[in-house]
Design a protein around this motif. Structure first.
Motif, short mmCIF file in Angstrom:
data_model
loop_
_atom_site.label_atom_id
_atom_site.label_comp_id
_atom_site.label_asym_id
_atom_site.label_seq_id
_atom_site.Cartn_x
_atom_site.Cartn_y
_atom_site.Cartn_z
N GLN A 198 0.97 51.33 -54.38
CA GLN A 198 1.83 51.14 -55.54
C GLN A 198 3.27 51.04 -55.06
OE1 GLN A 198 1.60 54.50 -58.19
NE2 GLN A 198 1.31 55.95 -56.53
N GLY A 199 4.15 50.58 -55.94
CA GLY A 199 5.54 50.38 -55.54
C GLY A 199 5.72 48.99 -54.95
N ASN A 200 6.93 48.69 -54.45
CA ASN A 200 7.19 47.34 -53.93
C ASN A 200 7.00 47.28 -52.42
OD1 ASN A 200 9.77 47.85 -52.53
ND2 ASN A 200 10.56 48.24 -54.58
N LEU A 201 6.88 46.05 -51.93
CA LEU A 201 6.56 45.83 -50.52
C LEU A 201 7.69 46.25 -49.59
CD1 LEU A 201 4.85 42.34 -50.95
CD2 LEU A 201 3.71 44.45 -50.27
N THR A 202 8.94 46.12 -50.06
CA THR A 202 10.08 46.51 -49.23
C THR A 202 10.04 48.01 -48.93
OG1 THR A 202 11.46 44.72 -50.10
CG2 THR A 202 12.60 46.62 -49.14
N ASP A 203 9.83 48.81 -49.98
CA ASP A 203 9.75 50.27 -49.79
C ASP A 203 8.54 50.64 -48.93
OD1 ASP A 203 12.00 50.54 -51.34
OD2 ASP A 203 10.93 51.10 -53.18
N TYR A 204 7.43 49.93 -49.14
CA TYR A 204 6.21 50.22 -48.37
C TYR A 204 6.45 49.98 -46.88
CZ TYR A 204 1.27 50.03 -47.00
OH TYR A 204 0.04 50.25 -46.40
N ALA A 205 7.13 48.89 -46.55
CA ALA A 205 7.43 48.60 -45.14
C ALA A 205 8.33 49.68 -44.55
CB ALA A 205 8.10 47.22 -45.02
N ARG A 206 9.36 50.10 -45.31
CA ARG A 206 10.28 51.13 -44.82
C ARG A 206 9.54 52.46 -44.64
NH1 ARG A 206 13.40 51.64 -49.00
NH2 ARG A 206 12.32 53.52 -49.69
N ASP A 207 8.71 52.84 -45.62
CA ASP A 207 8.01 54.12 -45.55
C ASP A 207 7.03 54.18 -44.39
OD1 ASP A 207 9.40 54.82 -47.81
OD2 ASP A 207 7.73 54.50 -49.21
N ASN A 208 6.51 53.02 -43.98
CA ASN A 208 5.54 52.98 -42.88
C ASN A 208 6.18 52.56 -41.55
OD1 ASN A 208 2.57 53.43 -43.92
ND2 ASN A 208 3.62 52.26 -45.52
N ASP A 209 7.52 52.44 -41.56
CA ASP A 209 8.27 52.17 -40.34
C ASP A 209 7.79 50.89 -39.63
OD1 ASP A 209 10.29 52.69 -38.52
OD2 ASP A 209 8.99 53.86 -37.19
N ILE A 210 7.64 49.83 -40.42
CA ILE A 210 7.28 48.54 -39.84
C ILE A 210 8.36 47.52 -40.17
CG2 ILE A 210 4.78 48.89 -39.80
CD1 ILE A 210 4.59 47.38 -42.43
N ASP A 211 8.42 46.45 -39.40
CA ASP A 211 9.43 45.40 -39.59
C ASP A 211 9.15 44.65 -40.89
OD1 ASP A 211 10.52 42.64 -39.43
OD2 ASP A 211 11.30 43.35 -37.50
N GLU A 212 10.07 44.75 -41.85
CA GLU A 212 9.84 44.13 -43.17
C GLU A 212 9.72 42.62 -43.07
OE1 GLU A 212 12.07 43.52 -47.49
OE2 GLU A 212 12.93 44.91 -46.03
N SER A 213 10.54 41.99 -42.24
CA SER A 213 10.52 40.53 -42.13
C SER A 213 9.18 40.05 -41.57
CB SER A 213 11.65 40.04 -41.22
OG SER A 213 12.89 40.36 -41.79
N LEU A 214 8.70 40.71 -40.53
CA LEU A 214 7.40 40.35 -39.94
C LEU A 214 6.28 40.61 -40.93
CD1 LEU A 214 5.62 39.49 -37.56
CD2 LEU A 214 5.70 41.87 -36.75
N PHE A 215 6.33 41.75 -41.60
CA PHE A 215 5.32 42.14 -42.60
C PHE A 215 5.20 41.07 -43.69
CE2 PHE A 215 4.66 44.87 -46.55
CZ PHE A 215 3.31 45.04 -46.36
N LYS A 216 6.33 40.65 -44.23
CA LYS A 216 6.31 39.65 -45.30
C LYS A 216 5.94 38.26 -44.77
CE LYS A 216 9.31 42.01 -48.61
NZ LYS A 216 10.60 42.00 -49.36
N ALA A 217 6.32 37.97 -43.55
CA ALA A 217 5.94 36.68 -42.95
C ALA A 217 4.43 36.57 -42.81
CB ALA A 217 6.62 36.50 -41.59
N ILE A 218 3.78 37.67 -42.41
CA ILE A 218 2.32 37.68 -42.29
C ILE A 218 1.69 37.50 -43.67
CG2 ILE A 218 0.31 39.12 -41.73
CD1 ILE A 218 2.03 40.35 -39.47
N LEU A 219 2.23 38.19 -44.69
CA LEU A 219 1.70 38.04 -46.05
C LEU A 219 1.87 36.61 -46.56
CD1 LEU A 219 2.82 41.40 -47.70
CD2 LEU A 219 0.51 40.74 -47.03
N ARG A 220 2.99 35.96 -46.21
CA ARG A 220 3.19 34.56 -46.60
C ARG A 220 2.10 33.69 -45.99
NH1 ARG A 220 5.05 31.89 -50.09
NH2 ARG A 220 6.27 30.35 -48.96
N LYS A 221 1.78 33.94 -44.72
CA LYS A 221 0.73 33.16 -44.06
C LYS A 221 -0.64 33.42 -44.68
CE LYS A 221 3.08 32.68 -39.60
NZ LYS A 221 3.06 32.97 -38.17
N LEU A 222 -0.80 34.59 -45.29
CA LEU A 222 -2.06 34.93 -45.96
C LEU A 222 -2.02 34.53 -47.44
CD1 LEU A 222 -2.78 38.41 -44.32
CD2 LEU A 222 -4.04 36.28 -43.96
#
Length: 492
Positions: free
Chosen positions: A385-409
């Protein structure tokens, strides 16, 4: 036989500027065995709800049959299974139901057990058997393979192959190939129906895509060539027009009639080139609309300092007095892609959790490399739950890479603004996989990662694992995926 007509269907959810369907028309024969495919979030579940009358179709759908949905929502799961079946089909004949159960290799005693004590596989089979007892109904079967082991999938697929009159939503290629005779596909810009199974549809789609890509390249060259020709003709016409008021090189007067005729001829040629160019641009605009984005994904796994990462020797795991698995022995070595296989309830998830570091009661020898970093994808997505930006920050992952992978999916940018709780089941699973791909680890452990995930995304993930060869231990019942990816199979 009767027809289900969809005529000029338009639908968008209230408050949304993003229509799900626009001016969609097609026909379905109620005797067909229809596989329903399309990328996550395209509207498969929405269309099923429209057929069921749960959403307003604006009068676009007409049918001479009624619809039933699987999985049927059982209100009183504590009731005996026989009573649950009677609620679904009040006038059923017990011998007929027993015949259906025997086809699905379910023992008769399930009727006299509370429904909630049945396994997921048994519940799936009981509900399918009950719903197929109904007459003059068209069954909407929504992802029946989730949480079914490989053997149960084969049984259910063979059972459906002998039936008719259903739409089947499934992303398991082998399952679809075995039991459907038509494919209903939600593409990027339209919905279409083709005769044949999934493999037939996929081959046709690849041929169409290859043709459109080649045609697109040809038209681009034509448009460039015609543009250059139009520019040259325009320059020539301009130069000829200037000579009207001048003289020839010989000093004699200019034949204005000749020059005017030549200029008109050039103008006509220019118009012809312009029309051909416009026609090529229009033809080009009709191409590539349904070509799916399937860019390759990336993974960068850490290298462990030892060849062997994990060892299990004669491991048995217990919950209280009950042993969930016994005498399990295997190793995980660097570069291996191991499929952990076995019937539901054989302890696969428990083995994964033990390796991940969960507190488990076990006997035997279990060794895990020191400072071993693991990325885990669970079956459960309910916590998202919540937005993807907060989820990336809370899990200490690169937000740009995370969203780029989701775009490809196949995530649209508008999805990035939504709350994850509103995502489809497949989109939630993609969030977990994208997070895992962003984590810098030595070992990936994925527990049924492909549940709800569309076929094209499955192929992308398959290609990723074959290209980058990470060390991974996974549980997955998709036969095609396992056969393609696994370097070793451990059977429980």
């Amino acid at each position: 036989m009767s027809l289900i007509n969809v005529q000029n269907l338009n639908f968008a959810y209230d408050g949304s500027y993003d229509p799900i369907f626009e001016d969609v028309s097609f026909r379905i024969d109620s005797d067909w065995k229809l596989g329903f495919t399309g990328r996550n979030g395209r509207g498969k579940t929405t269309f099923l709800r429209l057929l069921l009358g749960e959403l307003d179709d604006g009068g676009a759908i007409s049918a001479q049959v009624g619809f039933d949905y699987f999985p049927f929502q059982v209100e009183h799961k504590e009731y005996l299974t026989a009573d649950v079946v009677e609620e679904i089909v009040p006038d059923y004949q017990q011998w007929q139901f027993m015949r259906e159960l025997s086809l699905l290799q379910v023992s008769d005693d399930v009727l006299y057990r509370p429904f909630n004590t049945l396994s997921n596989g048994e519940q799936t089979k009981v509900l399918l058997a009950a719903l197929f007892l109904k007459e003059d109904r068209f069954l909407l079967i929504d992802e029946p393979t989730n949480h079914l082991d490989r053997q149960a999938r084969e049984l259910v697929s063979n059972y459906l192959r002998a039936k008719r009159g259903f739409i089947l939503v499934s992303h398991d290629r082998a399952f679809l190939d075995n039991c459907v005779d038509h494919i209903l596909s939600i593409n990027r810009t339209n919905i279409e129906i083709q005769k044949g199974n999934f493999s037939d549809w996929w081959e046709n789609k690849k041929r169409q895509d290859d043709y459109e890509l080649a045609e697109n390249a040809r038209l681009r060259k034509d448009i460039k060539r015609l543009s250059e020709a139009a520019k040259r003709t325009s320059n020539w016409s301009h130069e000829v027009e200037k000579t009207k008021n001048g003289t020839r090189n010989s000093g004699s007067k200019v034949d204005k009639g000749y020059v005017g005729h030549k200029a008109a001829k050039m103008m006509k040629r220019s118009k012809s080139i312009e029309q051909r160019q416009q026609s090529a641009i229009e033809d080009k605009s009709q191409l590539l609309k349904n070509i799916e984005s399937s860019d390759s994904l990336k993974i960068s796994q850490l290298t462990y300092h030892k060849h062997q990462l994990v060892e299990l020797d004669g491991v048995s795991i217990q919950y209280g007095e009950r042993a969930v698995c016994g005498d399990v022995s295997f190793t995980i070595n660097q570069g291996e892609r191991i499929a952990l296989s076995g019937r539901n309830g054989s302890g696969k998830s428990s083995i994964l959790k033990l390796i991940c570091g969960d507190e488990m009661t076990y006997t035997g020898t279990f060794r895990r490399g020191s400072k071993l970093k693991i990325s885990y994808v669970s079956q459960d997505t309910s916590h998202l739950q919540g937005n993807l930006t907060d989820y990336a920050r809370d899990n200490d992952i690169d937000e740009s890479l995370f969203k780029a992978i989701l775009r490809k999916l196949d995530f649209s940018r508008i999805q990035f603004e939504k709350d994850m709780s509103s995502f489809s089941g497949g989109q939630k699973k993609k969030v977990l996989i994208a997070k895992s791909l962003c984590e810098r680890v030595h070992l990936h452990i994925w527990d049924e990662p492909l549940n709800f995930i569309d076929v094209i995304s499955r192929m992308q993930i398959e290609e990723l694992l074959l290209e980058h060869k990470p060390t991974i231990l996974f549980v997955e019942h998709d036969r095609e995926f396992c056969d393609a990816v696994a370097t070793k199979t451990v059977e429980l």
